[in-house]
Enzyme design. Structure first.
Site: not given
Ligand code: XLS
Ligand code: CA
Ligand code: CA
Length: 444
Positions: A107, A110
């Site tokens: 993300h 991140d």
């Molecule tokens: C959350 C999601 C997230 C997505 C990406 O539950 O899994 O991590 O994979 O935003």
């Protein structure tokens, strides 16, 4: 200095490149089943499985939960957020390279420090993305997908593309635009939308119809922009039924696909199926994979598992050979993952605090998918399941059954056929036989 890291500092000291030692090995830091170059069904394991590391769980999460602070200390954290971001990127590429994993996912926030101030957010993201590019070039690790986190910042407490406030929607769009720009720069294979807060907490304050229309508009604009700047990959919607919202609009695969088709997006979008989200929706992992495969909409997979005794999104590393075998059967039958992959959207537990635990967790996940691949290939090649399935539907292969499938019968024709055929015989579904046959493949 080891060959497997590119930064100034080695973070995972004492751990070298993880190798294959076979199932007799006692070494927790070696693969028992994942032999990257082994050929199964005409391709190497590495080519089939296309593993990816999730930046957020592996390099950001500290084990914090609603009852206590983090327990996992990251040596790359630093008082200065930009320095921390660079060190974290070094750690991420060191880890990914040592694991022999080809892909990563992230993300925006991140990797790059967030800011309420858009200009600052953009400045940070530019610096970070350029650094990620250098690390990609130096290591050969590639971007499976990136995405924008438009759910953590309190700005998004009422949603992003579904927010009742246009100003917030526009802010979310700014983040998506930046992530698409850097996706193209980093050669991303896919771009993901997970609508964490695209849903509602109460219908008393929610115009659901209008919110869904806004999301469709938002996706259309992102698609058009992506294509304009040269994004050739697949846009992916990641279904999830709830959490953090009470109800999330992309509830499950069936719902997401219906939404994409209804809004003219099915050509450019597919689904990213997460195991734990499927189970949270009351389905099995295989169910959501199969729904997508049947529609040609399975783009990529977030490989993890939930806890069978509670309903949360616990994001654990996959360990069930039954689940991975069934998953790989669906994936092999659809001809592979294409430009998708198996991304470990999974985190080590709060009390797994040794540096090596992150390696051990990924090794376990890779091994159980490698074994699942081999089992799935055996089952498919053997053909018994397919033959039994074919036989189960054989009454539609010829005669009146085939005429029905071809749309050549009316309701009255069916009535007359039923009258002539008499009471149908009882035909067993043979579920227990099939279930024990799976065990025979696994344990013989
Ligand atoms: C959350 C999601 C997230 C997505 C990406 O539950 O899994 O991590 O994979 O935003
Ligand atoms: Ca996910
Ligand atoms: Ca999850």
């Amino acid at each position: 200095m080891s060959n497997y890291f590119t930064g100034n500092e080695e973070f995972f000291k004492g751990i070298g490149k993880v190798g294959y030692e076979g199932k007799g090995s006692d070494n927790p830091l070696a693969f028992k089943f994942y032999d990257p170059d082994k050929v199964v069904a005409g391709k190497t394991m590495k080519e089939h499985l296309r593993f990816s590391v999730a930046y957020w769980h592996s390099f950001c999460a500290t084990g914090t939960d609603p009852f206590g602070p983090g327990t996992i200390v990251h040596p790359w954290d630093d008082a200065d957020p930009m320095t921390a971001a660079m060190k974290k990127a070094d750690a991420a590429f060191e880890f990914t390279t040592k694991m022999g994993i080809d892909y990563y996912c992230f993300h925006d926030v991140d990797a790059s420090p967030d800011s309420d101030n858009l200009a600052e957010y953009e400045k940070n993201y530019k610096t970070t993305a350029e650094y990620l590019k250098k690390l990609q070039d130096a290591t050969g690790v590639k971007l499976l997908w990136n995405t924008s986190n438009v759910f953590s910042n309190p700005i998004f407490m009422n949603g992003a593309a579904s927010n009742p406030d246009f100003n917030v929607l526009a802010r979310a769009a700014a983040q998506v635009k930046n992530s698409l720009d850097y996706n193209v720069m980093l050669g991303g294979a896919n771009y993901v939308f997970w609508g964490g807060r695209e849903g509602y907490m109460s219908l008393l304050n929610t115009d659901m119809k209008r919110e869904k229309e806004h999301i469709a508009q938002f996706f259309t604009m992102a698609r058009d922009y992506g294509r304009k700047i040269g994004f050739k990959g697949t846009f992916l919607i990641e279904p999830k039924p709830m959490e953090p919202t009470k109800h999330q609009y992309d509830f499950d695969a069936e719902t997401a696909i219906g939404f994409l088709k209804a809004n003219g997006l099915a050509e450019d979008f597919k689904c990213n199926i997460e195991a734990n989200h499927a189970t949270l929706a009351g389905h099995t992992f295989t169910h959501d994979l199969q729904v997508c495969a049947d529609e040609g909409m399975l783009g990529s997979v977030d490989a993890n598992k939930g806890d069978p005794q509670n309903g949360w999104d616990t994001d654990e590393f996959p360990t069930s050979i039954y689940e991975t075998t069934e998953a790989m059967m669906v994936i092999l039958k659809q001809g592979g993952l294409g430009n998708g992959g198996l991304n470990f959207d999974a985190k080590i537990r709060r009390n797994s605090t040794d540096m090596e635990d992150l390696f051990i967790a990924h090794i376990g996940g890779m091994d159980v998918f490698a074994l699942g691949l081999e089992m799935a290939d055996k089952i498919i090649t053997d053909g018994k399941f397919d033959r039994m399935m074919k036989e189960r539907y054989a009454s539609f292969d010829s005669g009146k059954g085939a005429e029905f499938e071809a749309g050549k019968m009316s309701l009255e024709d069916l009535r007359d056929y039923a009258a002539a055929a008499g009471t149908p015989a009882q035909i067993s579904g043979k579920q227990e036989l099939l279930e024990s046959m799976v065990n025979q493949y696994l344990f013989k």
